[in-house]
Design an enzyme around this catalytic site. Structure first.
Site, PDB file in Angstrom:
ATOM      1  N   LEU A 234      -1.278 -13.170   4.566  1.00 24.87           N
ATOM      2  CA  LEU A 234      -0.099 -12.468   4.045  1.00 24.87           C
ATOM      3  C   LEU A 234      -0.401 -10.996   3.774  1.00 24.87           C
ATOM      4  O   LEU A 234      -1.328 -10.680   3.018  1.00 24.87           O
ATOM      5  CB  LEU A 234       0.354 -13.148   2.742  1.00 24.87           C
ATOM      6  CG  LEU A 234       1.538 -12.510   2.024  1.00 24.87           C
ATOM      7  CD1 LEU A 234       2.814 -12.662   2.829  1.00 24.87           C
ATOM      8  CD2 LEU A 234       1.696 -13.107   0.635  1.00 24.87           C
ATOM      9  N   ASP A 235       0.403 -10.108   4.363  1.00 19.57           N
ATOM     10  CA  ASP A 235       0.291  -8.667   4.114  1.00 19.57           C
ATOM     11  C   ASP A 235      -1.152  -8.189   4.216  1.00 19.57           C
ATOM     12  O   ASP A 235      -1.646  -7.419   3.374  1.00 19.57           O
ATOM     13  CB  ASP A 235       0.922  -8.296   2.754  1.00 19.57           C
ATOM     14  CG  ASP A 235       2.405  -8.609   2.734  1.00 19.57           C
ATOM     15  OD1 ASP A 235       3.052  -8.454   3.790  1.00 19.57           O
ATOM     16  OD2 ASP A 235       2.918  -9.027   1.689  1.00 19.57           O
TER      17      ASP A 235
ATOM     18  N   HIS B 268       5.196  -2.878   4.598  1.00 17.71           N
ATOM     19  CA  HIS B 268       5.215  -3.517   3.270  1.00 17.71           C
ATOM     20  C   HIS B 268       5.414  -2.453   2.199  1.00 17.71           C
ATOM     21  O   HIS B 268       4.786  -1.396   2.266  1.00 17.71           O
ATOM     22  CB  HIS B 268       3.900  -4.278   3.039  1.00 17.71           C
ATOM     23  CG  HIS B 268       3.901  -5.014   1.746  1.00 17.71           C
ATOM     24  ND1 HIS B 268       4.605  -6.173   1.555  1.00 17.71           N
ATOM     25  CD2 HIS B 268       3.320  -4.722   0.557  1.00 17.71           C
ATOM     26  CE1 HIS B 268       4.444  -6.577   0.303  1.00 17.71           C
ATOM     27  NE2 HIS B 268       3.668  -5.714  -0.326  1.00 17.71           N
TER      28      HIS B 268
ATOM     29  N   MET C 174      10.891 -12.017   6.486  1.00 13.44           N
ATOM     30  CA  MET C 174      10.309 -12.652   5.311  1.00 13.44           C
ATOM     31  C   MET C 174       9.740 -14.036   5.622  1.00 13.44           C
ATOM     32  O   MET C 174      10.097 -15.018   5.000  1.00 13.44           O
ATOM     33  CB  MET C 174      11.371 -12.734   4.200  1.00 13.44           C
ATOM     34  CG  MET C 174      11.817 -11.363   3.745  1.00 13.44           C
ATOM     35  SD  MET C 174      10.428 -10.240   3.422  1.00 13.44           S
ATOM     36  CE  MET C 174      11.046  -9.277   2.083  1.00 13.44           C
ATOM     37  N   ARG C 175       8.851 -14.065   6.611  1.00  9.95           N
ATOM     38  CA  ARG C 175       8.173 -15.324   6.944  1.00  9.95           C
ATOM     39  C   ARG C 175       6.746 -15.008   7.349  1.00  9.95           C
ATOM     40  O   ARG C 175       6.498 -14.010   8.020  1.00  9.95           O
ATOM     41  CB  ARG C 175       8.847 -15.976   8.152  1.00  9.95           C
ATOM     42  CG  ARG C 175       9.838 -17.023   7.841  1.00  9.95           C
ATOM     43  CD  ARG C 175      10.407 -17.562   9.123  1.00  9.95           C
ATOM     44  NE  ARG C 175       9.535 -18.586   9.722  1.00  9.95           N
ATOM     45  CZ  ARG C 175       9.580 -19.854   9.375  1.00  9.95           C
ATOM     46  NH1 ARG C 175      10.400 -20.268   8.459  1.00  9.95           N
ATOM     47  NH2 ARG C 175       8.778 -20.727   9.959  1.00  9.95           N
TER      48      ARG C 175
ATOM     49  N   GLU D 170       9.173   4.481   3.991  1.00  5.97           N
ATOM     50  CA  GLU D 170       9.047   3.403   4.985  1.00  5.97           C
ATOM     51  C   GLU D 170       9.669   3.843   6.302  1.00  5.97           C
ATOM     52  O   GLU D 170       9.089   3.676   7.381  1.00  5.97           O
ATOM     53  CB  GLU D 170       9.740   2.122   4.506  1.00  5.97           C
ATOM     54  CG  GLU D 170       9.099   1.467   3.306  1.00  5.97           C
ATOM     55  CD  GLU D 170       9.782   0.142   2.957  1.00  5.97           C
ATOM     56  OE1 GLU D 170      10.132  -0.615   3.871  1.00  5.97           O
ATOM     57  OE2 GLU D 170       9.961  -0.127   1.761  1.00  5.97           O
TER      58      GLU D 170
ATOM     59  N   GLY E 115      17.950  -4.687   7.459  1.00  4.89           N
ATOM     60  CA  GLY E 115      17.612  -4.053   8.733  1.00  4.89           C
ATOM     61  C   GLY E 115      17.528  -2.544   8.716  1.00  4.89           C
ATOM     62  O   GLY E 115      17.635  -1.902   9.765  1.00  4.89           O
TER      63      GLY E 115
HETATM   64  C1  GAR Z   1      11.549  -3.358   3.148  1.00  6.90           C
HETATM   65  O1  GAR Z   1      11.385  -2.713   1.902  1.00  6.90           O
HETATM   66  C2  GAR Z   1      10.221  -3.901   3.649  1.00  6.90           C
HETATM   67  O2  GAR Z   1       9.137  -3.070   3.341  1.00  6.90           O
HETATM   68  C3  GAR Z   1      10.141  -5.193   2.883  1.00  6.90           C
HETATM   69  O3  GAR Z   1      11.445  -5.712   2.941  1.00  6.90           O
HETATM   70  C4  GAR Z   1      12.383  -4.627   2.998  1.00  6.90           C
HETATM   71  C5  GAR Z   1      13.270  -4.852   4.190  1.00  6.90           C
HETATM   72  O4  GAR Z   1      14.281  -3.873   4.234  1.00  6.90           O
HETATM   73  N1  GAR Z   1       9.171  -6.091   3.480  1.00  6.90           N
HETATM   74  C6  GAR Z   1       8.382  -6.888   2.767  1.00  6.90           C
HETATM   75  O5  GAR Z   1       8.414  -6.966   1.555  1.00  6.90           O
HETATM   76  C7  GAR Z   1       7.388  -7.685   3.599  1.00  6.90           C
HETATM   77  N2  GAR Z   1       6.390  -8.290   2.786  1.00  6.90           N
HETATM   78  P1  GAR Z   1      15.102  -3.620   5.546  1.00  6.90           P
HETATM   79  O6  GAR Z   1      15.625  -4.994   6.014  1.00  6.90           O
HETATM   80  O7  GAR Z   1      16.214  -2.710   5.114  1.00  6.90           O
HETATM   81  O8  GAR Z   1      14.189  -3.003   6.563  1.00  6.90           O
END
Ligand code: GAR
Length: 202
Positions: A142-143, A107, A88-89, A172, A11
């Site tokens: 996806l993405d 992403h 992640m879904r 990010e 999160g």
């Molecule tokens: C982040 O790096 C986000 O970009 C990635 O999961 C992580 C979540 O971190 N998302 C993906 O890979 C989506 N395809 P967080 O829970 O600390 O925000």
């Protein structure tokens, strides 16, 4: 703008959005945080900050049935914009239709390179010199979906997955709130896949 934030884990992107709102860098309100996992670390962040949260476990549920529950919860909280933050879904087409051009994702790569899981590892293993992160509107693939903002991050010879992921994560945290603010300010117009961003008038 009322945000619904969907998480599965740590999160930190959700927290960065909450921080940007607290610092008045982002003119929005988090209406609800929804996690598909009961043990997501991000839930503690929501609890500590007094942000409404809800766990809707996805394990064993069919995609359409699950998405329906989430849509209902988002509607209950009168959400305008759905922000996937490490959720992640894959979402169903009906979810995307329920919030047309109103679902954002972050992403950890420069899409369309390295979609899917472990994007940072994919980039390292491929040997690119530059990777980064992308905020995009979500479609049913996806993405995929129109790209709002990207930030480039160099890959260093000394990088491993952890160090590279950490540097990407800093970016990010910066661009997710910026992208949301673009929508708040109605600066984005779509031309096919292209998102044009209007300049701020002086
Ligand atoms: C982040 O790096 C986000 O970009 C990635 O999961 C992580 C979540 O971190 N998302 C993906 O890979 C989506 N395809 P967080 O829970 O600390 O925000």
């Amino acid at each position: 703008m009322r945000l619904g934030i969907l998480i599965s884990g740590r999160g930190s992107n959700f927290e960065a959005i909450a921080n940007a709102i607290a610092r008045r860098k982002l003119d929005a309100e988090i209406a609800i945080v929804i996690s598909n996992r009961a043990n997501a670390g991000g839930l503690d962040i929501a609890r500590m900050r007094g942000i409404p949260l809800r766990v809707i476990e996805s394990r064993g549920m069919e995609r359409e049935a699950y998405d329906k529950l989430v849509i209902e919860e988002l509607r209950t909280h009168e959400v305008d914009l759905v922000c996937l933050a490490g959720f992640m879904r894959l979402l169903s087409a009906s979810f995307v239709e329920a919030f047309p051009n109103r679902v954002l994702n972050i992403h950890p790569s420069l899409l369309p390179s390295f979609p899917g899981l472990d994007a940072q590892r994919q980039a390292l293993e491929y040997g690119v010199r530059i990777t980064g992160c992308t905020v995009h509107l979500v479609d049913e693939f996806l993405d995929s979906g129109p790209i709002l903002l990207q930030s480039a991050v160099p890959v260093l010879d000394t990088d491993d997955v952890e160090t590279l992921s950490a540097r990407i994560l800093v970016q990010e945290h910066a661009i997710y709130s910026q992208a949301i603010q673009l929508l708040v300010d109605r600066r984005v117009t779509l031309q096919g896949r292209r998102a044009n961003i209007a300049e701020i008038e002086a």
